[in-house]
Structure formats: C-alpha cells, structure tokens
Design a protein around this motif. Structure first.
Motif, PDB file in Angstrom:
ATOM      1  N   ASN A   1     207.173  61.734  88.289  1.00  0.00           N
ATOM      2  CA  ASN A   1     207.140  60.060  88.646  1.00  0.00           C
ATOM      3  C   ASN A   1     206.023  59.340  87.801  1.00  0.00           C
ATOM      4  O   ASN A   1     205.364  59.938  86.786  1.00  0.00           O
ATOM      5  CB  ASN A   1     206.791  60.207  90.034  1.00  0.00           C
ATOM      6  CG  ASN A   1     205.621  60.664  90.541  1.00  0.00           C
ATOM      7  OD1 ASN A   1     204.608  60.546  90.016  1.00  0.00           O
ATOM      8  ND2 ASN A   1     205.658  61.409  91.557  1.00  0.00           N
ATOM      9  N   HIS A   2     205.786  58.034  88.335  1.00  0.00           N
ATOM     10  CA  HIS A   2     204.880  57.168  87.858  1.00  0.00           C
ATOM     11  C   HIS A   2     203.662  57.632  87.681  1.00  0.00           C
ATOM     12  O   HIS A   2     202.612  56.996  87.144  1.00  0.00           O
ATOM     13  CB  HIS A   2     205.311  55.576  88.295  1.00  0.00           C
ATOM     14  CG  HIS A   2     204.778  55.578  89.687  1.00  0.00           C
ATOM     15  ND1 HIS A   2     205.318  56.301  90.835  1.00  0.00           N
ATOM     16  CD2 HIS A   2     203.545  55.178  90.081  1.00  0.00           C
ATOM     17  CE1 HIS A   2     204.759  55.902  92.086  1.00  0.00           C
ATOM     18  NE2 HIS A   2     203.706  55.290  91.603  1.00  0.00           N
TER      19      HIS A   2
ATOM     20  N   TYR B   1     210.540  61.475  93.958  1.00  0.00           N
ATOM     21  CA  TYR B   1     209.744  60.651  94.860  1.00  0.00           C
ATOM     22  C   TYR B   1     208.916  59.658  93.751  1.00  0.00           C
ATOM     23  O   TYR B   1     208.602  60.084  92.678  1.00  0.00           O
ATOM     24  CB  TYR B   1     208.315  61.363  95.298  1.00  0.00           C
ATOM     25  CG  TYR B   1     208.968  62.430  96.612  1.00  0.00           C
ATOM     26  CD1 TYR B   1     209.831  61.930  97.559  1.00  0.00           C
ATOM     27  CD2 TYR B   1     208.687  63.673  96.486  1.00  0.00           C
ATOM     28  CE1 TYR B   1     210.306  62.867  98.390  1.00  0.00           C
ATOM     29  CE2 TYR B   1     209.179  64.711  97.422  1.00  0.00           C
ATOM     30  CZ  TYR B   1     210.042  64.084  98.627  1.00  0.00           C
ATOM     31  OH  TYR B   1     210.361  65.084  99.394  1.00  0.00           O
ATOM     32  N   GLY B   2     208.701  58.517  94.273  1.00  0.00           N
ATOM     33  CA  GLY B   2     207.989  57.569  93.359  1.00  0.00           C
ATOM     34  C   GLY B   2     208.876  57.093  92.349  1.00  0.00           C
ATOM     35  O   GLY B   2     210.257  57.221  92.404  1.00  0.00           O
ATOM     36  N   GLN B   3     208.392  56.156  91.751  1.00  0.00           N
ATOM     37  CA  GLN B   3     209.098  55.347  90.556  1.00  0.00           C
ATOM     38  C   GLN B   3     209.274  56.270  89.331  1.00  0.00           C
ATOM     39  O   GLN B   3     208.594  57.232  89.041  1.00  0.00           O
ATOM     40  CB  GLN B   3     208.233  54.395  89.622  1.00  0.00           C
ATOM     41  CG  GLN B   3     207.966  53.286  91.111  1.00  0.00           C
ATOM     42  CD  GLN B   3     207.259  52.159  90.431  1.00  0.00           C
ATOM     43  OE1 GLN B   3     207.030  51.917  89.228  1.00  0.00           O
ATOM     44  NE2 GLN B   3     206.308  51.664  91.575  1.00  0.00           N
ATOM     45  N   LEU B   4     210.393  56.281  88.613  1.00  0.00           N
ATOM     46  CA  LEU B   4     210.595  57.136  87.507  1.00  0.00           C
ATOM     47  C   LEU B   4     209.607  56.895  86.096  1.00  0.00           C
ATOM     48  O   LEU B   4     209.219  55.621  85.965  1.00  0.00           O
ATOM     49  CB  LEU B   4     212.069  56.746  86.836  1.00  0.00           C
ATOM     50  CG  LEU B   4     213.184  57.128  87.845  1.00  0.00           C
ATOM     51  CD1 LEU B   4     214.456  57.003  87.263  1.00  0.00           C
ATOM     52  CD2 LEU B   4     213.097  58.687  87.960  1.00  0.00           C
TER      53      LEU B   4
END
Length: 286
Positions: free
Chosen positions: A37-38, A55-58
């Motif tokens: 994730n980010h 989870y989170g941004q790519l």
C-alpha cells in the motif's frame, strides 16, 4: 505487534534468510501480510515476497521494486504486475522450518480476527463452547503450540487459515463481524484452487448497557480502532455478553463445528507453491 500474520515476519524470515538481514537500511523485505500500500517507502529497494494488497491506497510500483512473488492474482492485477509474479502467501514457507502437525482427536481451535478480540469477549464464549481459544494477539510460538492440539480450526483470521493449511490442519472460515476483508482471502485462496466460503455468525456486539464515562470512551475507541485509527491506544475492555447471547452464539458456532468437514488445499498444489516460493528465496539471495 499483536497480530499473528504480521508477527510471523520477524519469527520466520531470520530462519529462512539468516544472512539477508544486516545493517544495510537501503533494502527492505516486504513479506507476509497485506503490506502493499501507500505506506511503503519509496526511497528503498523493496523485495516483495508473497505480500498482497487490500488495505490503504495502492502504491506506485517503481524500478526499486523487486517483485519475487505476490500473494495472488488480485494483487498482481491491482498493481499491473505480470501474472508470472503470482505465487501465494509466503506464510507457506513455514513448511521449510516446521513439520505438519495436529491431533486427529484434538480440540476445535477458534481464532477470531484481532479486531473481534477488541470488541467482544470471545475467549469466554469459546470456553463456554468447549473450544480451544487461540488469540491472534498471542506470540507466534504460543499460537503454534495451541494449534498443534487441535483437529479443526474455526478461524476468522486469514493467517489462521493459511498457517493451518500449511501445517495440514483442517480449517473452516467464519465471520464474526463486518471487518473481514474478503478480497484478500480470495486473493490467497485462488492460488490454492479454493473458494472463500465462510460461515457467518450474526453480528455479535453486545453492550453492557452502562453509561459510565469509561464505558463510553471504550466504545468510541472500539469504533475508531475498527476502521484503523488508534492502533497505539490501549486495548479497550471487551464488551460483555449476557448468558443468553453467549448461549446463542455457542449454539451457532457449535453447529458450524459439527457440520464442518474441514478444508485443506491439495498436497500437490501446496508442494508446487513451496517450490516456487523457494525459487523466489534463491533469486532474492542471488
């Protein structure tokens, strides 16, 4: 850390790669867990071995990424990676350091998701059901020791299932709350030619009914932690369950346990995936 899947990393990788970890901070191993994730640093060389998205941004995949294996096809597609990078969750590498073990006449193990452990008194409920409660917040060694006493695992925690499968302990997925990430489950299960088919227990969130300031604070913290905030805060007291709720939940869980055949991936598939993960380890050390 207090989350079984994450805690497998410092337990397993030094055993598999004793010469890999040194004082060089320019390289980072990204292994077991939903870690893509980010939050990943963009100033280090990242060795991806069996991790996944969810989870989170790519994250942005850069030339600093050395992708040896990802957890499943969903992760590869989300990151626009070549399908050849799909292997499986790297917790399967436990087979390099542990022999499969369980008791044919052992207990029924019960592992909730770690967020469920923060929102209900599942240990007391498991005891009332006659199950062996196994917390994902315990040490890795304690979890292994408890699983070895079981004939079947009911698990809401994905790595409870992955480890049980690796150690050839039949398992059944259950859902106890609304925090289960079903996509990451299927991401893994696709690699072992299986489907995510959990049994659901009606959402069990019972409040003791007190309006004390501390109870209200605990409830607010439970809600915030359930959506990812305040992981460093103290663990709120579990909600209490009434005798009736406990009885109802035990009836539901016992029915699941009694009807569950127990799931396992095919031995041939698992052996093939172990081979591919070991090839990833060889490439990592080349």
């Amino acid at each position: 850390m207090g989350n079984f899947g994450d805690d497998l990393n410092p337990w397993l990788w030094p055993k598999l790669l004793p010469d890999f970890f040194n004082d060089d901070s320019s390289e980072l191993l990204v292994g077991i867990g939903t870690l893509l994730n980010h939050r990943l640093p963009n100033d280090k060389t990242l060795h991806i071995v069996g991790s996944g998205v969810g989870y989170g941004q790519l994250p942005a995949v850069t030339d600093k990424w050395k992708v040896h294996a990802v957890r499943g096809p969903y992760s590869a597609k989300a990151l626009d990676l070549d399908p050849s990078t799909v292997v499986t969750d790297s917790a399967l590498l436990l087979r390099n350091v542990m022999e499969p073990t369980h008791k044919e006449n052992g207990d029924i193990g019960f592992m909730p998701h770690y967020l469920s452990c923060r929102s209900a008194d599942w240990e007391n409920i498991a005891e009332a059901c006659g199950f062996r409660f196994i917390s994902p917040e315990w040490s890795v060694d304690k979890v292994f020791a408890e699983m070895a006493q079981c004939r079947l695992m009911l698990t809401e925690a994905m790595h409870g299932a992955i480890v049980a499968d690796a150690l050839r302990l039949p398992w059944k997925a259950v859902i106890l709350g609304d925090h289960v990430n079903q996509v990451k489950w299927q991401d893994w299960l696709s690699t072992v030619d299986m489907q995510y088919q959990p049994e659901s227990v009606p959402n069990y969130f019972y409040s003791a009914g007190t309006s004390s300031v501390n109870a209200i604070k605990d409830e607010v913290k439970r809600q915030l932690q359930s959506v990812g905030f305040g992981k460093s805060w103290y663990k709120p007291k579990p909600r209490n369950s009434s005798a009736k709720v406990r009885s109802d939940v035990c009836s539901q869980l016992s029915a699941i346990a009694n009807s569950a055949q127990g799931e396992l991936s095919g031995e041939a598939i698992q052996n093939q995936l172990i081979l591919r993960l070991n090839q990833s380890l060889d490439a990592l050390q080349a």
